[in-house]
Design a protein around this motif. Structure first.
Motif, mmCIF file in Angstrom:
data_model
loop_
_atom_site.group_PDB
_atom_site.id
_atom_site.type_symbol
_atom_site.label_atom_id
_atom_site.label_comp_id
_atom_site.label_asym_id
_atom_site.label_seq_id
_atom_site.Cartn_x
_atom_site.Cartn_y
_atom_site.Cartn_z
ATOM 1 N N ASP A 8 0.861 -1.181 0.000
ATOM 2 C CA ASP A 8 0.000 0.000 0.000
ATOM 3 C C ASP A 8 0.898 1.232 0.000
ATOM 4 O O ASP A 8 1.508 1.571 1.007
ATOM 5 C CB ASP A 8 -0.900 0.002 1.231
ATOM 6 N N ARG A 9 0.984 1.903 -1.145
ATOM 7 C CA ARG A 9 1.931 3.011 -1.276
ATOM 8 C C ARG A 9 1.544 4.218 -0.424
ATOM 9 O O ARG A 9 2.389 5.058 -0.120
ATOM 10 C CB ARG A 9 2.053 3.438 -2.736
ATOM 11 N N THR A 10 0.279 4.317 -0.047
ATOM 12 C CA THR A 10 -0.157 5.441 0.781
ATOM 13 C C THR A 10 0.028 5.142 2.258
ATOM 14 O O THR A 10 0.653 5.897 2.990
ATOM 15 C CB THR A 10 -1.629 5.782 0.500
ATOM 16 N N ARG A 11 -0.500 4.008 2.706
ATOM 17 C CA ARG A 11 -0.488 3.704 4.128
ATOM 18 C C ARG A 11 0.781 2.993 4.563
ATOM 19 O O ARG A 11 1.175 3.053 5.720
ATOM 20 C CB ARG A 11 -1.705 2.850 4.491
ATOM 21 N N GLU A 12 1.434 2.255 3.628
ATOM 22 C CA GLU A 12 2.694 1.582 3.934
ATOM 23 C C GLU A 12 2.579 0.726 5.194
ATOM 24 O O GLU A 12 3.399 0.793 6.105
ATOM 25 C CB GLU A 12 3.812 2.623 4.093
ATOM 26 N N THR A 13 1.537 -0.088 5.238
ATOM 27 C CA THR A 13 1.266 -0.884 6.431
ATOM 28 C C THR A 13 2.168 -2.108 6.498
ATOM 29 O O THR A 13 2.576 -2.667 5.494
ATOM 30 C CB THR A 13 -0.200 -1.345 6.442
ATOM 31 N N ASP A 14 2.457 -2.526 7.715
ATOM 32 C CA ASP A 14 3.224 -3.733 7.965
ATOM 33 C C ASP A 14 2.568 -4.437 9.146
ATOM 34 O O ASP A 14 1.798 -3.835 9.892
ATOM 35 C CB ASP A 14 4.679 -3.391 8.296
ATOM 36 N N SER A 15 2.872 -5.711 9.309
ATOM 37 C CA SER A 15 2.208 -6.454 10.374
ATOM 38 C C SER A 15 3.177 -6.963 11.438
ATOM 39 O O SER A 15 2.873 -7.894 12.155
ATOM 40 C CB SER A 15 1.444 -7.639 9.776
ATOM 41 N N PHE A 516 -5.696 12.464 -0.126
ATOM 42 C CA PHE A 516 -6.851 12.481 0.764
ATOM 43 C C PHE A 516 -6.495 11.971 2.154
ATOM 44 O O PHE A 516 -6.780 12.622 3.164
ATOM 45 C CB PHE A 516 -7.993 11.642 0.179
ATOM 46 N N LEU A 517 -5.866 10.797 2.232
ATOM 47 C CA LEU A 517 -5.536 10.223 3.535
ATOM 48 C C LEU A 517 -4.302 10.875 4.146
ATOM 49 O O LEU A 517 -4.187 10.994 5.367
ATOM 50 C CB LEU A 517 -5.297 8.717 3.418
ATOM 51 N N GLY A 518 -3.369 11.309 3.290
ATOM 52 C CA GLY A 518 -2.063 11.741 3.768
ATOM 53 C C GLY A 518 -1.131 10.546 3.817
ATOM 54 O O GLY A 518 -1.557 9.406 4.000
ATOM 55 N N ARG A 519 0.168 10.794 3.643
ATOM 56 C CA ARG A 519 1.124 9.688 3.716
ATOM 57 C C ARG A 519 1.048 9.020 5.074
ATOM 58 O O ARG A 519 1.133 9.683 6.107
ATOM 59 C CB ARG A 519 2.543 10.204 3.470
ATOM 60 N N THR A 520 0.879 7.716 5.064
ATOM 61 C CA THR A 520 0.668 6.867 6.240
ATOM 62 C C THR A 520 -0.576 7.281 7.021
ATOM 63 O O THR A 520 -0.702 6.977 8.196
ATOM 64 C CB THR A 520 1.896 6.843 7.186
ATOM 65 N N GLY A 521 -1.497 7.963 6.360
ATOM 66 C CA GLY A 521 -2.743 8.361 7.023
ATOM 67 C C GLY A 521 -3.730 7.211 7.100
ATOM 68 O O GLY A 521 -3.473 6.103 6.643
ATOM 69 N N SER A 522 -4.882 7.467 7.677
ATOM 70 C CA SER A 522 -5.893 6.428 7.852
ATOM 71 C C SER A 522 -7.272 7.007 7.593
ATOM 72 O O SER A 522 -7.469 8.229 7.626
ATOM 73 C CB SER A 522 -5.830 5.848 9.272
ATOM 74 N N LEU A 543 -1.637 7.545 -9.948
ATOM 75 C CA LEU A 543 -2.036 7.882 -8.585
ATOM 76 C C LEU A 543 -2.441 6.622 -7.828
ATOM 77 O O LEU A 543 -2.723 5.584 -8.426
ATOM 78 C CB LEU A 543 -3.229 8.848 -8.597
ATOM 79 N N ASP A 544 -2.479 6.711 -6.518
ATOM 80 C CA ASP A 544 -3.156 5.695 -5.715
ATOM 81 C C ASP A 544 -4.638 6.072 -5.803
ATOM 82 O O ASP A 544 -5.067 7.070 -5.227
ATOM 83 C CB ASP A 544 -2.667 5.755 -4.271
ATOM 84 N N PRO A 545 -5.445 5.292 -6.539
ATOM 85 C CA PRO A 545 -6.746 5.820 -6.963
ATOM 86 C C PRO A 545 -7.832 5.790 -5.884
ATOM 87 O O PRO A 545 -7.935 4.851 -5.101
ATOM 88 C CB PRO A 545 -7.124 4.901 -8.121
ATOM 89 N N CYS A 546 -8.621 6.842 -5.883
ATOM 90 C CA CYS A 546 -9.813 6.914 -5.040
ATOM 91 C C CYS A 546 -10.796 7.843 -5.712
ATOM 92 O O CYS A 546 -10.501 8.468 -6.734
ATOM 93 C CB CYS A 546 -9.477 7.410 -3.629
ATOM 94 N N ALA A 547 -11.983 7.943 -5.141
ATOM 95 C CA ALA A 547 -12.975 8.924 -5.568
ATOM 96 C C ALA A 547 -13.493 9.597 -4.306
ATOM 97 O O ALA A 547 -14.183 8.963 -3.506
ATOM 98 C CB ALA A 547 -14.108 8.265 -6.338
ATOM 99 N N ALA A 548 -13.122 10.851 -4.104
ATOM 100 C CA ALA A 548 -13.520 11.594 -2.913
ATOM 101 C C ALA A 548 -14.155 12.912 -3.330
ATOM 102 O O ALA A 548 -13.709 13.555 -4.292
ATOM 103 C CB ALA A 548 -12.328 11.845 -2.001
ATOM 104 N N PHE A 549 -15.197 13.311 -2.587
ATOM 105 C CA PHE A 549 -15.927 14.538 -2.891
ATOM 106 C C PHE A 549 -16.152 15.331 -1.614
ATOM 107 O O PHE A 549 -16.220 14.763 -0.523
ATOM 108 C CB PHE A 549 -17.286 14.223 -3.534
ATOM 109 N N ARG A 550 -16.276 16.653 -1.796
ATOM 110 C CA ARG A 550 -16.522 17.524 -0.648
ATOM 111 C C ARG A 550 -17.409 18.691 -1.054
ATOM 112 O O ARG A 550 -17.238 19.264 -2.135
ATOM 113 C CB ARG A 550 -15.205 18.052 -0.078
ATOM 114 N N THR A 551 -18.352 19.019 -0.165
ATOM 115 C CA THR A 551 -19.138 20.236 -0.320
ATOM 116 C C THR A 551 -19.514 20.743 1.056
ATOM 117 O O THR A 551 -19.597 19.954 2.010
ATOM 118 C CB THR A 551 -20.391 19.998 -1.187
#
Length: 673
Positions: A8-15, A516-522, A543-551
């Motif tokens: 996961d290039r955004t969250r960079e999770t490990d276990s 949207f999440l930020g590097r290593t965000g959640s 990109l690390d793809p998502c679909a996010a909207f704001r109003t």
């Protein structure tokens, strides 16, 4: 794979994590920057000569973690040096955590819960180690054993252990906030055929001011029990290692800018959900509505978080062409055409944490507090009520002087998931609320496989995000879409003296999950919720793809507004844009829900029984037939298994059960097979 790691290039999770806990005040952190984040901590990472060194300082405790392979052995060591710089004596404990796989990465990703069933753990008291093996399913399976130990320079510490992930993390929690590290939390010593295996060892450390202690966590693998035991034996006694001058300097803290936005805090004391409605077969958490057409779950708010059911209780909602699985927390996996091979958002198969790949957030611009109108991922400090129905799920929640009702469903035939959010301002003043939605796009089987080839774009006419993935075989020509339908006005409540209208700002969007999440965000605390700027509008390839909207919506006192979110897919862009036009108004969206309710009422009413067993009547008069058609025949997916396949034996049996409800469905299934 020995331990679980989701690329996961955004969250960079490990276990595999090491935690340090202060036994005086109960505060804890991790030796690495993850999984327990404290943005203000000095932190550095150094890669040099086959060793990765992580340096962190928190509350006067400096840790240096060296990670390296063991020469000549299939093993790794993590040497942790803990130094007390606080000016007073400290009592700490160190806890390791590693999720076990012992399987191929592909097999584990395809069905994690099933893969975990074949891992068995044990504690070897003579060697003071944890062991795990994969039970063989076939004669040609390759045996695999794994060993884990935690040793100290000097006297060997007394170890406590845990191998059950559910006991370590706790329901609804993650490695960022494990139950085992709560004040008074202790490892249970559970071993054996646990449903979700981990390795966790804990040792206590007492440090005088200025003193330091060294411990080494070893993880090794082999084909026999004797092989892995030999790895530990060969390592011998631990020798203290001097901290090199190049690594002795403590790095200065990656300055943290102050912002006025923050996630909602847990309540100071427990708040019990409204229990005015008497539920049938109520078990303390959930029960059926009086007419049996809804299963109602009541989630109390506690200082430790919401009171979750022992496992995720889900609803499978589908039509002939698409569908989704939704749990009481609001965790959703959506698909189109095939629930395994063509997922729109991730399928996690994790009943412990119940992660979310889709989310909705509300933010009060007056207070700066943000939360979710659903129980996840960022619950507000108040109870939630979940109502799983035939073809829909609804959540009711009241907090921050807003009555919040969220309903999600599939239209009768179209391949689009709809979510309707209703907000009633119960205060005596206008409210400005920022509404944000998020969906992690997959467009295939697993996110880390598909992400490099997913391309997003913003449609100028509708404002929707369109997404394609040309590397998914028979689904390569399909076009996914997501959109936000903002309110055009608000209806006043009966107590309002004049009609009022809500005003909505321009809808901003992003297709960049990292932004949207930020590097290593959640998803619990995304970076985007800490900014008052519109979403950045980034779409495209790479990109690390998502679909996010704001109003942002201004709701007059006493008024109610509705807003909707769309997520779907079509055979091509022309059809995708057509579906967006079909559901571009709240009126058309609401009408589709009425159609769904009518369909299921007529379909399930075809067979009704009355027996001496009210429980049997309740299940047969709706729920079993609904589950059969929506989950087994149309969805071919569920929380614990997502096959997507047309199984000959099973589905012909399923279709036979529909004979007295709609014989045409039975016939079409036979013809299909």
């Amino acid at each position: 794979a020995i331990t679980r790691r989701v690329p996961d290039r955004t969250r960079e999770t490990d276990s595999f994590a090491l935690y340090i806990r202060d036994l005086e005040n109960g505060e804890y952190w991790s030796a690495g920057a993850e999984p327990v984040r404290h943005a203000a901590d000095p932190y550095d990472a150094i890669a040099l000569d086959g060793i990765v060194t992580l340096i962190r300082e928190h509350d006067g405790i400096r840790t240096e973690l060296e990670v390296t392979l063991v020469p000549g052995a299939p093993a790794e060591e993590r040497r942790l040096t803990v130094e007390n710089l606080s000016g007073r004596a400290r009592r700490l404990d160190v806890t390791t955590y590693a999720e076990l796989v012992l399987n191929t990465l592909v097999a584990d990703a395809a069905h994690p819960a099933f893969s975990k069933l074949f891992v068995q753990t044990e504690w070897d008291d003579a060697h003071q180690v944890l062991l795990a093996k994969r039970r063989l399913r076939a004669t040609d399976d390759e045996p695999l054993w794994v060993i884990h130990t935690l040793r100290s320079v000097g006297a060997q510490p007394t170890l406590a252990w845990e191998t059950d992930r559910m006991r370590f993390l706790g329901r609804g929690r993650t490695t960022a906030r494990p139950r085992s590290l709560d004040a008074g939390g202790e490892p249970s010593g559970t071993t054996g055929a646990v449903l979700d295996p981990i390795f966790s060892l804990r040792a206590e450390v007492t440090l005088a001011d200025g003193a330091r202690s060294e411990m080494v966590a070893l993880l090794g693998a082999g084909h026999t029990r004797e092989e892995v035991i030999a790895i530990v034996a060969q390592r011998g006694a631990l020798v203290s290692r001097a901290v090199s001058p190049a690594r002795a300097a403590t790095p200065q803290p990656a300055p943290v800018a102050a912002d006025r936005y923050r996630p909602a805090a847990a309540p100071a004391s427990s708040i019990v959900a409204n229990a005015e409605e008497e539920l049938r077969f109520f078990n303390g958490l959930g029960g059926f509505s009086s007419d049996g057409t809804e299963y109602v779950i009541r989630l109390d708010a506690t200082p430790a978080g919401l009171r979750w059911p022992p496992m995720p209780w889900s609803n499978v909602i589908a039509n002939e062409s698409a569908g989704f699985i939704v749990t009481g927390s609001g965790a959703v996996t959506s698909w189109s055409a095939n629930s395994r091979e063509n997922r729109l958002t991730p399928w996690f198969n994790d009943p412990v944490s119940d992660p979310l790949g889709e989310a909705i957030y509300l933010r009060d611009e007056e207070s700066g507090v943000f939360w979710s109108p659903l129980p996840g991922p960022t619950p507000a400090p108040a109870p939630y009520e979940v109502r799983h129905g035939f073809g829909y799920t609804t959540w009711h929640h009241t907090s921050h002087e807003l009555e919040q009702t969220t309903t999600t469903w599939m239209p009768r035939h179209d391949s689009v998931k709809l979510v309707r959010l209703s907000l009633k301002n119960t205060s005596a003043r206008p409210r400005t609320i920022t509404v944000t939605s998020y969906a992690h796009l997959v467009l295939g089987g697993t996110p880390w496989v598909t992400a490099p080839t997913v391309v997003t774009a913003r449609d100028a006419g509708s404002g929707a995000i369109l997404a394609t993935n040309s590397s998914r075989g028979e689904f390569s020509q399909r076009v996914a879409f997501a959109a936000l339908v903002a309110p055009s006005g608000a209806s006043s409540s009966a107590s309002s003296s004049a009609s009022a209208a809500a005003s909505a700002s321009v809808v901003s969007a992003t297709g960049d999950r990292t932004a949207f999440l930020g590097r290593t965000g959640s998803v619990r605390d995304p970076a985007a919720m800490h900014s008052d700027a519109p979403l950045d509008g980034r779409v495209g390839a790479g990109l690390d793809p998502c679909a996010a909207f704001r109003t942002a919506i201004t709701i007059p006192a006493g008024a109610t507004v509705e807003i909707a979110f769309l997520l779907g897919e079509a055979e091509n862009e022309t059809r995708a844009l057509s579906l967006l036009r079909t559901y571009e108004t709240l009126a058309s969206i609401n009408k589709s829900l009425d159609t769904v309710r009518d369909f299921w009422r007529d379909m399930l009413g075809g067979v009704q029984i009355e027996t001496p067993s009210p429980a049997l009547d309740l299940m047969v008069n709706g729920w079993l037939a609904y589950q059969n058609l929506a989950c087994r025949v149309w969805g071919r997916s569920a929380y614990y298994q997502s096959g997507g396949a047309f199984g000959f034996r099973d589905q012909l049996q399923d279709s036979a059960a529909l004979l007295y409800l709609d014989p045409s469905l039975t016939r079409s299934q036979i013809v299909l097979h």
